[in-house]
Scaffold this motif. Structure first.
Motif, PDB file in Angstrom:
ATOM      1  N   ASP A 129      20.865  14.043 118.381  1.00  0.00           N
ATOM      2  CA  ASP A 129      21.815  14.849 119.179  1.00  0.00           C
ATOM      3  C   ASP A 129      21.081  15.467 120.265  1.00  0.00           C
ATOM      4  N   LYS A 130      19.878  15.457 120.219  1.00  0.00           N
ATOM      5  CA  LYS A 130      18.873  16.110 121.403  1.00  0.00           C
ATOM      6  C   LYS A 130      17.859  15.264 121.984  1.00  0.00           C
ATOM      7  N   VAL A 131      17.478  15.479 123.268  1.00  0.00           N
ATOM      8  CA  VAL A 131      16.251  14.930 124.033  1.00  0.00           C
ATOM      9  C   VAL A 131      15.235  16.337 123.989  1.00  0.00           C
ATOM     10  N   TYR A 132      14.037  16.059 123.790  1.00  0.00           N
ATOM     11  CA  TYR A 132      13.080  17.306 124.196  1.00  0.00           C
ATOM     12  C   TYR A 132      12.083  16.676 125.195  1.00  0.00           C
ATOM     13  N   LEU A 133      12.268  17.641 126.153  1.00  0.00           N
ATOM     14  CA  LEU A 133      11.082  17.444 127.356  1.00  0.00           C
ATOM     15  C   LEU A 133      10.300  18.336 127.250  1.00  0.00           C
ATOM     16  N   THR A 134       8.882  18.150 127.012  1.00  0.00           N
ATOM     17  CA  THR A 134       7.665  19.134 127.246  1.00  0.00           C
ATOM     18  C   THR A 134       6.887  18.933 128.576  1.00  0.00           C
ATOM     19  N   VAL A 135       6.994  20.272 129.227  1.00  0.00           N
ATOM     20  CA  VAL A 135       6.344  19.806 130.850  1.00  0.00           C
ATOM     21  C   VAL A 135       4.902  20.673 130.593  1.00  0.00           C
ATOM     22  N   ALA A 136       4.037  19.847 130.646  1.00  0.00           N
ATOM     23  CA  ALA A 136       2.481  20.623 130.622  1.00  0.00           C
ATOM     24  C   ALA A 136       2.163  21.375 132.146  1.00  0.00           C
ATOM     25  N   THR A 179      15.849  26.179 127.308  1.00  0.00           N
ATOM     26  CA  THR A 179      14.473  25.966 128.000  1.00  0.00           C
ATOM     27  C   THR A 179      13.630  27.153 127.401  1.00  0.00           C
ATOM     28  N   LYS A 180      12.513  26.842 126.651  1.00  0.00           N
ATOM     29  CA  LYS A 180      11.645  27.680 126.130  1.00  0.00           C
ATOM     30  C   LYS A 180      10.225  27.563 127.028  1.00  0.00           C
ATOM     31  N   VAL A 181       9.907  28.808 127.605  1.00  0.00           N
ATOM     32  CA  VAL A 181       8.504  28.847 128.514  1.00  0.00           C
ATOM     33  C   VAL A 181       7.479  29.233 127.536  1.00  0.00           C
ATOM     34  N   GLY A 182       6.431  28.594 127.494  1.00  0.00           N
ATOM     35  CA  GLY A 182       5.111  29.132 126.837  1.00  0.00           C
ATOM     36  C   GLY A 182       4.112  29.282 127.774  1.00  0.00           C
ATOM     37  N   SER A 183       2.835  29.759 127.155  1.00  0.00           N
ATOM     38  CA  SER A 183       1.818  30.131 127.845  1.00  0.00           C
ATOM     39  C   SER A 183       1.256  28.544 128.446  1.00  0.00           C
ATOM     40  N   ARG A 184       1.307  27.556 127.839  1.00  0.00           N
ATOM     41  CA  ARG A 184       0.796  26.249 128.271  1.00  0.00           C
ATOM     42  C   ARG A 184       1.785  25.265 128.568  1.00  0.00           C
ATOM     43  N   ASN A 185       3.062  25.512 128.290  1.00  0.00           N
ATOM     44  CA  ASN A 185       4.043  24.404 128.447  1.00  0.00           C
ATOM     45  C   ASN A 185       5.413  24.938 128.584  1.00  0.00           C
ATOM     46  N   ILE A 186       6.178  24.131 129.035  1.00  0.00           N
ATOM     47  CA  ILE A 186       7.831  24.583 129.143  1.00  0.00           C
ATOM     48  C   ILE A 186       8.559  23.326 128.226  1.00  0.00           C
ATOM     49  N   VAL A 187       9.281  23.679 127.194  1.00  0.00           N
ATOM     50  CA  VAL A 187       9.944  22.860 126.481  1.00  0.00           C
ATOM     51  C   VAL A 187      11.485  23.008 126.643  1.00  0.00           C
ATOM     52  N   CYS A 188      12.157  21.754 127.004  1.00  0.00           N
ATOM     53  CA  CYS A 188      13.497  21.494 127.391  1.00  0.00           C
ATOM     54  C   CYS A 188      14.128  21.045 126.149  1.00  0.00           C
ATOM     55  N   SER A 189      15.174  21.508 125.717  1.00  0.00           N
ATOM     56  CA  SER A 189      15.937  21.037 124.416  1.00  0.00           C
ATOM     57  C   SER A 189      17.198  20.307 125.377  1.00  0.00           C
ATOM     58  N   VAL A 190      17.618  19.365 125.345  1.00  0.00           N
ATOM     59  CA  VAL A 190      18.672  18.849 126.223  1.00  0.00           C
ATOM     60  C   VAL A 190      19.773  18.085 125.186  1.00  0.00           C
ATOM     61  N   GLN A 191      21.002  18.643 125.287  1.00  0.00           N
ATOM     62  CA  GLN A 191      21.888  18.361 124.360  1.00  0.00           C
ATOM     63  C   GLN A 191      22.437  16.910 124.859  1.00  0.00           C
ATOM     64  N   LYS A 192      22.597  15.875 124.051  1.00  0.00           N
ATOM     65  CA  LYS A 192      23.531  14.736 124.331  1.00  0.00           C
ATOM     66  C   LYS A 192      24.890  14.922 124.263  1.00  0.00           C
ATOM     67  N   LEU A 231      18.813  10.883 133.437  1.00  0.00           N
ATOM     68  CA  LEU A 231      18.786  10.558 131.738  1.00  0.00           C
ATOM     69  C   LEU A 231      19.790   9.496 131.721  1.00  0.00           C
ATOM     70  N   PHE A 232      19.259   8.839 130.367  1.00  0.00           N
ATOM     71  CA  PHE A 232      19.916   7.420 129.952  1.00  0.00           C
ATOM     72  C   PHE A 232      21.470   7.598 129.730  1.00  0.00           C
ATOM     73  N   GLU A 233      21.933   8.695 129.297  1.00  0.00           N
ATOM     74  CA  GLU A 233      23.512   9.039 129.110  1.00  0.00           C
ATOM     75  C   GLU A 233      23.715  10.355 129.437  1.00  0.00           C
ATOM     76  N   LYS A 234      25.042  10.711 129.370  1.00  0.00           N
ATOM     77  CA  LYS A 234      25.604  11.978 129.858  1.00  0.00           C
ATOM     78  C   LYS A 234      24.962  13.014 128.599  1.00  0.00           C
ATOM     79  N   ILE A 235      25.066  14.399 129.202  1.00  0.00           N
ATOM     80  CA  ILE A 235      24.607  15.505 128.549  1.00  0.00           C
ATOM     81  C   ILE A 235      25.454  16.581 128.516  1.00  0.00           C
ATOM     82  N   VAL A 236      25.249  17.542 127.792  1.00  0.00           N
ATOM     83  CA  VAL A 236      26.019  18.800 127.663  1.00  0.00           C
ATOM     84  C   VAL A 236      25.287  19.940 128.471  1.00  0.00           C
ATOM     85  N   PRO A 237      25.358  20.431 129.411  1.00  0.00           N
ATOM     86  CA  PRO A 237      24.506  21.263 130.106  1.00  0.00           C
ATOM     87  C   PRO A 237      24.678  22.817 129.252  1.00  0.00           C
TER      88      PRO A 237
END
Length: 129
Positions: free
Chosen positions: A16-23, A69-82, A58-64
């Motif tokens: 149901d989701k794609v997780y993208l972690t930006v360092a 988005t969760k911002v941490g001190s070392r990275n940003i984690v984006c949970s993208v709903q398919k 992205l490969f398919e459509k998503i639900v904005p």
């Protein structure tokens, strides 16, 4: 001249989701946009003041509305709903080898067969019992 650099992006998926972690440690002015057709865009400023950004389809459509988005001190984690549950063959719509800054996040990766078994709550970072 203002140049925009990229940052390492790690990705993993569930049905149901794609997780993208930006360092990008100590990022500022973070902007993340999601479009229903699958366009994902990220921009921020590094601690040194450099502009960092990227955009891809992205490969398919998503639900904005279901994206977080969760911002941490070392990275940003984006949970993208398919838009539709299911396993994507790859992250990007474009076939071929992805950009060198996009890599698989083996720490979060789950195989399709593993999803029904007890696993990790990656969003919270602790084991589920």
């Amino acid at each position: 001249m203002c140049s925009i650099r990229t940052s390492e992006v790690l990705w993993a998926q569930r049905s149901d989701k794609v997780y993208l972690t930006v360092a990008l440690p100590d990022a500022k002015d973070i902007s993340v946009t999601h479009e229903p057709e699958g366009k994902f865009s990220f921009s921020a400023k590094s601690v040194q003041g450099e502009s960092v950004g990227f955009s891809f389809e992205l490969f398919e459509k998503i639900v904005p509305e279901g994206c977080k988005t969760k911002v941490g001190s070392r990275n940003i984690v984006c949970s993208v709903q398919k838009a539709e549950e299911g396993w994507w063959k790859r992250l990007l719509k474009l076939e071929g080898k992805p950009a060198p800054y996009i890599k698989v996040d083996w720490n979060k990766w789950r195989d399709e067969d593993d999803e029904d078994s007890i696993g990790y709550l990656w969003w919270r970072g602790r084991k589920q019992r």
